[in-house]
Design an enzyme around this catalytic site. Structure first.
Site, PDB file in Angstrom:
ATOM      1  N   LEU A 176       0.814  -1.212   0.000  1.00 27.41           N
ATOM      2  CA  LEU A 176       0.000   0.000   0.000  1.00 27.41           C
ATOM      3  C   LEU A 176       0.851   1.267   0.000  1.00 27.41           C
ATOM      4  CD1 LEU A 176      -2.846  -1.202   2.374  1.00 27.41           C
ATOM      5  CD2 LEU A 176      -2.793  -1.206  -0.117  1.00 27.41           C
ATOM      6  N   VAL A 178       1.903   4.620  -2.546  1.00 27.99           N
ATOM      7  CA  VAL A 178       1.021   5.587  -3.216  1.00 27.99           C
ATOM      8  C   VAL A 178       0.196   4.922  -4.329  1.00 27.99           C
ATOM      9  CG1 VAL A 178       1.054   7.668  -4.639  1.00 27.99           C
ATOM     10  CG2 VAL A 178       2.556   7.495  -2.671  1.00 27.99           C
ATOM     11  N   SER A 299       0.804   2.747 -16.083  1.00 26.39           N
ATOM     12  CA  SER A 299       1.206   4.150 -16.187  1.00 26.39           C
ATOM     13  C   SER A 299       0.093   5.065 -15.707  1.00 26.39           C
ATOM     14  CB  SER A 299       1.538   4.507 -17.636  1.00 26.39           C
ATOM     15  OG  SER A 299       1.839   5.888 -17.716  1.00 26.39           O
ATOM     16  N   LYS A 354       6.163  -1.239 -21.325  1.00 29.37           N
ATOM     17  CA  LYS A 354       6.154  -0.156 -20.321  1.00 29.37           C
ATOM     18  C   LYS A 354       7.525   0.511 -20.249  1.00 29.37           C
ATOM     19  CE  LYS A 354       4.656   2.552 -17.036  1.00 29.37           C
ATOM     20  NZ  LYS A 354       5.659   3.000 -16.178  1.00 29.37           N
ATOM     21  N   HIS A 357       7.704   2.781 -23.097  1.00 29.78           N
ATOM     22  CA  HIS A 357       6.801   3.886 -22.735  1.00 29.78           C
ATOM     23  C   HIS A 357       7.573   4.900 -21.892  1.00 29.78           C
ATOM     24  CE1 HIS A 357       4.166   5.756 -19.702  1.00 29.78           C
ATOM     25  NE2 HIS A 357       3.158   5.657 -20.546  1.00 29.78           N
ATOM     26  N   ASN A 358       8.285   4.410 -20.900  1.00 31.69           N
ATOM     27  CA  ASN A 358       9.036   5.313 -20.025  1.00 31.69           C
ATOM     28  C   ASN A 358      10.178   5.988 -20.774  1.00 31.69           C
ATOM     29  OD1 ASN A 358       7.277   4.354 -18.127  1.00 31.69           O
ATOM     30  ND2 ASN A 358       8.826   4.088 -16.553  1.00 31.69           N
ATOM     31  N   GLU A 361       8.684   8.693 -22.531  1.00 30.96           N
ATOM     32  CA  GLU A 361       8.378   9.679 -21.473  1.00 30.96           C
ATOM     33  C   GLU A 361       9.629  10.515 -21.134  1.00 30.96           C
ATOM     34  OE1 GLU A 361       6.215   8.024 -17.941  1.00 30.96           O
ATOM     35  OE2 GLU A 361       7.979   8.701 -16.848  1.00 30.96           O
ATOM     36  N   LYS A 428      14.622   6.050 -11.999  1.00 42.16           N
ATOM     37  CA  LYS A 428      14.463   4.790 -11.249  1.00 42.16           C
ATOM     38  C   LYS A 428      14.877   3.580 -12.062  1.00 42.16           C
ATOM     39  CE  LYS A 428      10.982   5.907  -7.808  1.00 42.16           C
ATOM     40  NZ  LYS A 428       9.808   6.539  -8.446  1.00 42.16           N
ATOM     41  N   HIS A 613      37.532  -7.291 -41.139  1.00 40.09           N
ATOM     42  CA  HIS A 613      36.120  -7.588 -40.860  1.00 40.09           C
ATOM     43  C   HIS A 613      35.278  -7.708 -42.132  1.00 40.09           C
ATOM     44  CE1 HIS A 613      36.698  -7.400 -36.594  1.00 40.09           C
ATOM     45  NE2 HIS A 613      37.244  -6.184 -36.674  1.00 40.09           N
TER      46      HIS A 613
HETATM   47  C1  6PG Z   1       4.219   6.240 -15.403  1.00 36.29           C
HETATM   48  C2  6PG Z   1       5.600   6.629 -15.011  1.00 36.29           C
HETATM   49  C3  6PG Z   1       5.960   6.015 -13.721  1.00 36.29           C
HETATM   50  C4  6PG Z   1       7.162   6.673 -13.076  1.00 36.29           C
HETATM   51  C5  6PG Z   1       8.444   5.925 -13.258  1.00 36.29           C
HETATM   52  C6  6PG Z   1       9.568   6.573 -14.023  1.00 36.29           C
HETATM   53  O1  6PG Z   1       4.071   5.829 -16.534  1.00 36.29           O
HETATM   54  O2  6PG Z   1       3.314   6.380 -14.584  1.00 36.29           O
HETATM   55  O3  6PG Z   1       6.523   6.219 -15.966  1.00 36.29           O
HETATM   56  O4  6PG Z   1       6.038   4.649 -13.911  1.00 36.29           O
HETATM   57  O5  6PG Z   1       7.248   7.977 -13.302  1.00 36.29           O
HETATM   58  O6  6PG Z   1       8.830   5.659 -11.961  1.00 36.29           O
HETATM   59  O7  6PG Z   1      10.275   7.374 -13.231  1.00 36.29           O
HETATM   60  P1  6PG Z   1      11.795   7.812 -13.228  1.00 36.29           P
HETATM   61  O8  6PG Z   1      11.790   9.119 -13.907  1.00 36.29           O
HETATM   62  O9  6PG Z   1      12.049   7.926 -11.763  1.00 36.29           O
HETATM   63  O10 6PG Z   1      12.668   6.774 -13.855  1.00 36.29           O
END
Ligand code: 6PG
Length: 631
Positions: A176, A178, A299, A354, A357-358, A361, A428, A613
């Protein structure tokens, strides 16, 4: 639950709540024996209580042991009901000793006024009313009990207890934090009966699940636990348990803790940002234990998890069908009200998607940071920059654009908060993995790595401060660009970023035989996700027609229109010595990937020169390899 021989129901509560009355009624209903715990007090305790002297813990010790023994003896042949105040957690732990899985707690609750009024009317009880105060004082609310208000009629009380005793949750959520909390509330709001678990760590994480349950109305019928065993047992089989704990080793520890209590066919869903390779290993490992594993990227952050995230589940398709009703119900709704949750593909593919995706992001965030930097150089304060960005929403809206506008508007006293934030960006791990994976697969998704390395550069704050002293602060003047140039450059770079991200998914899908559907993936990113945007909506259509965004006719016209702006913006940044790594990379990558005859012939010649090569020749269509003695 078999009440013939395997359960002890303890009915607890402060004096005067009617434990014996209700306990007897429950026993009658279940046709099992009833015992009044008070009958098992040694003489000394009874005398003390009659004199109005509260019992101390040592007085209770022997009594609790004998009640625990009574329960154990009963369990050899039958279930039973025992009424016992059991106000402190440690008393209940003693009563649960060695029979925890077979114990159910019923907590009768009422206000001080209500109970004291009832006691005043009673003549058959040896507990003086003065003791009620001390009982309320020591009461530690149990978290794993069926809680019943004594203001209900006895019939209502029994009805509620029976319902709860036989009820199992349909879904469990482990962890539990966030995100876990928000997902619990989302599941509960959608009408699911859930069990929630959070570990108990003295002084650090105490009564997290119980306190959380009490905090929100929608969780009234959910079950809160800090015992893994009871948590697992409260869930109907085949169990569906979602883990919302930190990615990495913690997942393995949690799986290890859960395994002894799980049954064949149960399903664990990992909803964290796990590395897809670990997910593949965990799926294989759990298969040997006959437990299913679904790796699901999620996400949307706290807000998304609460009101509808974007979910990327993968694993065995049939297993997914059993969890689909839950995941699809709590997911955000995209176009045509379709859930932003689809079966992505075989084991590991959801977490891979995912991860990319990040990566996308990261680059989107970096581009916005570069836009902020350029607008600053052009003389705008954060609020003015926010105003400019809000005019971009009409054509290029995105969640990240919106939050950046909010961030730039936020003030603390007279100054903007953004000015107070240390320019060191953390991460992360998902961006690192995406960079490693794109390199391993040989796919040039360079904006992801550029954005990641920009974060790394930011982290060397002290070096940057020192180096600026040596090389001087830059830029010294405004860039010779318009706001519209910047907007167009931004749109250009975003298209390249999305092209590269989807290309990485496309190539991985081929290598790993995942058969991923790019358009479907874009569609679940149109809402709930951190990278939801108008562009993403357009890409759902584009990716239906072709796997390559850059091959799309409409987009290619757009890219050609935007190209002069990015050329200008990047040139001006370079000339004025302003770092804009993702902007620059987008145009450099584009120039490279749209050049039919590149300079790689020289690289290949160099490789052949020093390492033999070999190389292929443009004038030999057979593709044969040649080696030259260069000197
Ligand atoms: C999402 C985000 C989420 C989070 C990650 C990445 O899609 O909701 O990607 O998973 O923000 O922890 O964060 P970092 O920037 O810390 O790598």
């Amino acid at each position: 639950m078999n009440f013939k021989k395997d359960t002890v129901v303890f009915v607890m509560g402060v004096t005067g709540v009617g434990k014996s009355t209700i306990g007897k009624l429950i026993a009658e209903k279940l046709k099992i024996p009833f015992f009044d715990g008070d009958d098992f007090h040694p003489k000394e305790n009874v005398e003390k209580m009659l004199k109005g002297i509260p019992l101390i813990d040592t007085d209770r010790q022997g009594w609790l042991v004998s009640l625990n023994q009574l329960a154990k003896d009963q369990l050899k042949t039958t279930s039973c009901v025992i009424a016992c105040s059991a106000l402190k957690k440690k008393y209940r732990d003693r009563l649960n000793f060695e029979i925890l899985p077979q114990v159910k707690w019923v907590h009768l609750t009422g206000s001080f006024e209500c109970i004291s009024k009832r006691m005043a009317q009673r003549t058959d009880h040896f507990m003086p009313i003065e003791l009620l105060n001390s009982q309320f004082a020591i009461l530690e609310n149990p978290i794993e009990a069926i809680e019943v208000d004594i203001n209900l009629t006895p019939n209502e009380i029994i009805e509620k207890v029976m319902k709860e005793l036989f009820k199992k949750s349909e879904f469990g959520l482990f962890g539990l934090g966030v995100m876990g909390k928000s997902l619990c509330r989302n599941l509960a709001k959608n009408g699911f009966q859930i069990s929630m678990f959070n570990r108990h760590v003295v002084g650090v994480e105490e009564n997290v699940a119980a306190n959380f349950k009490n905090e929100f109305k929608e969780l009234t019928t959910s079950h809160a636990f800090d015992s893994i065993e009871l948590f697992v047992q409260s869930i109907a089989q085949p169990r569906k348990i979602m883990l919302m704990v930190n990615a990495g080793k913690t997942i393995d520890f949690v799986i290890e803790d859960l395994l002894p209590f799980l049954s064949e066919g149960d399903i664990i869903i990992d909803g964290g940002n796990s590395n897809f390779k670990n997910t593949i290993e965990r799926t294989d490992f759990l298969k040997t234990k006959k437990i299913h594993f679904i790796g699901a990227g999620i996400s949307g952050g706290e807000e998304g998890a609460l009101n509808g995230p974007s979910i990327m589940p993968s694993g065995d398709k049939e297993v997914y069908q059993s969890v689909a009703p839950y995941l699809e119900k709590i997911a955000a709704k995209g176009e045509k009200n379709m859930p932003c949750c689809i079966y992505i593909g075989p084991k590991g593919s959801g977490h891979f998607v995912k991860m990319v995706h990040n990566g996308i992001e990261y680059a989107e965030m970096q581009l916005l940071a570069e836009v902020y930097d350029i607008l600053k150089v052009q003389g705008n304060n954060p609020s003015e920059s926010a105003e400019i960005l809000s005019t971009w929403k009409a054509t290029a809206n995105s969640y990240l654009l919106e939050i950046t506008i909010d961030i730039l508007r936020k003030k603390e006293n007279e100054d903007w908060l953004v000015h107070k934030i240390m320019d060191k960006a953390g991460n992360k791990g998902t961006g690192n993995w995406a960079t490693i994976e794109t390199a391993q697969l040989g796919v040039p998704s360079s904006l992801i790595s550029t954005a990641l390395f920009a974060r790394f550069t930011s982290f060397y704050k002290n070096d940057r401060v020192e180096l600026q002293q040596i090389y001087g602060k830059r830029p010294s003047q405004k860039l010779d660009i318009t706001t519209n140039d910047l907007f167009e450059a931004f749109q250009f770079a975003r298209i390249i970023n999305h092209y590269q991200g989807f290309k990485l998914i496309f190539e991985a899908s081929k290598v790993y035989n995942w058969e991923l559907n790019l358009s479907d993936i874009a569609s679940i990113w149109t809402n709930g996700s951190i990278i939801k945007s108008k562009l993403m909506g357009d890409l759902v259509v584009v990716l239906k027609e072709s796997d390559s965004i850059l091959m799309n006719e409409k987009l290619s016209i757009k890219i050609k229109e935007l190209k002069p702006a990015i050329n200008k913006v990047v040139s001006e940044c370079v000339l004025n010595e302003l770092a804009a790594p993702c902007f620059s990379e987008s145009v450099n990558f584009f120039n490279a990937c749209t050049t039919a005859n590149s300079s790689a012939n020289v690289i290949q010649a160099q490789r052949d020169y020093f390492g033999a090569h070999t190389y292929q020749r443009v004038d030999d269509e057979t593709g044969q390899f040649y080696h030259t003695i260069w000197k």
